[in-house]
Enzyme design. Structure first.
Site, mmCIF file in Angstrom:
data_model
loop_
_atom_site.group_PDB
_atom_site.id
_atom_site.type_symbol
_atom_site.label_atom_id
_atom_site.label_comp_id
_atom_site.label_asym_id
_atom_site.label_seq_id
_atom_site.Cartn_x
_atom_site.Cartn_y
_atom_site.Cartn_z
ATOM 1 N N TYR A 154 75.440 -26.969 -27.463
ATOM 2 C CA TYR A 154 74.286 -26.068 -27.395
ATOM 3 C C TYR A 154 73.681 -26.080 -25.996
ATOM 4 O O TYR A 154 73.372 -25.022 -25.435
ATOM 5 C CB TYR A 154 73.253 -26.474 -28.443
ATOM 6 N N LYS A 158 73.533 -22.818 -23.527
ATOM 7 C CA LYS A 158 72.264 -22.239 -23.107
ATOM 8 C C LYS A 158 72.057 -22.367 -21.599
ATOM 9 O O LYS A 158 71.456 -21.481 -20.972
ATOM 10 C CB LYS A 158 71.108 -22.874 -23.880
#
Length: 294
Positions: A154, A158
């Site tokens: 993640y 991002k």
């Protein structure tokens, strides 16, 4: 900061619109007079969202990582509504746990949806955004500013979409297209609730320093995103304190490396029990969609 402009008659595309941030964002933009094009992997949920909107809307079933499918969506949205003014690249999934024991398929899928999917969305819609001199808002995260253990996929995705959006801004600004990055901390969505179902992940998050250790309500966060869309802002902060993180983010990797190692040691005996798949209802929908395609 740019002046706010009316969303009346603006055509807005939102990916990942079946639930969470995407669903509420669509409702709030619709209430301000925008026409919504909803994109996602859950056709029945998208239909229900579309039916609850105030004005004109339509929905498309598409995987944001599928370039041909997203190009087709872009053509159909343009044909249906005549233009596209705003695109919000919001679709995302997550998984947690130690990288060394992670499911390689789930780990790769987080990168594919969050990073590659955003790029595919941009590639499909930039031609029509250039026509309208529109706005592309990339939804990122606090995870783009600060690395965190147990969130390698993640955080990588991002950080990647943040860099992608910054690069894109420099490329398309002279064509009249504005590009923004939206940052959210832990916000009350299916994804966060899904991650919190695991006891270790929940306890680790609870040990983060304030104000990063709490879950924030969805409504005020989305209100800030709506305001960012109205102003076509370069940076959109869904929680007030995230703006301040920009000034200290250079110090965070070394700090997280030290503190994170201590916390990982504390939880070492319990790490094997952490689920390895995608989290939350959106993660389940993504997995089911891929299973149907074989």
């Amino acid at each position: 900061m740019s002046a706010a402009r009316s969303l009346e008659g603006q055509v807005v595309v939102v990916t990942g619109a079946a639930r969470g941030v995407g669903e509420l964002l669509a409702r709030k933009l619709s209430a301000r007079g925008a026409t919504l094009a909803l994109v996602g992997l859950e056709p029945e949920e998208l239909k229900q969202v579309s039916e609850r909107l105030y004005g004109e809307s339509a929905h498309w079933y598409a995987d944001v990582t599928d370039h041909e499918a997203m190009e087709q969506v872009a053509r159909e949205v343009k044909a249906r509504f005549g233009k596209v003014d705003v695109v919000v690249a919001n679709a995302g999934v997550a998984t947690g746990g130690p990288f060394v024991d992670s499911d390689p398929v789930a780990w790769r899928r987080v990168i594919e949806v969050n990073l590659i999917g955003s790029a595919v969305t941009g590639r499909a819609f930039l031609p029509v955004l250039m026509e309208s001199r529109g706005y592309f808002l990339q939804i990122a995260s606090l995870a783009a500013m600060t690395p965190a253990p147990m969130m390698s996929a993640y955080c990588a995705s991002k950080s990647g979409v943040e860099a992608f959006a910054h690069s894109l801004r420099a490329e398309v600004g002279y064509r009249g297209v504005r590009v923004g990055v939206g940052y959210l901390s832990w916000t009350d969505t299916d994804m966060v609730r899904g991650a919190d179902q695991d006891e270790v992940m929940r306890e680790l998050r609870g040990r983060l320093p304030w104000p990063a250790n709490r879950t924030y309500p969805l409504g005020p966060a989305v209100d800030r995103i709506v305001a960012g869309v109205e102003r076509r802002s370069t940076h959109v902060y869904a929680q007030w304190w995230l703006r301040g993180m920009q000034s200290v983010r250079g110090y965070l990797p070394s700090l997280i490396g030290t503190v994170g190692a201590r916390e990982m040691k504390r939880f070492a005996s319990r790490l094997d029990a952490i689920p390895k798949g995608l989290v939350g209802a959106g993660g389940a929908a993504d997995t089911q969609a891929r299973d149907r395609r074989g």
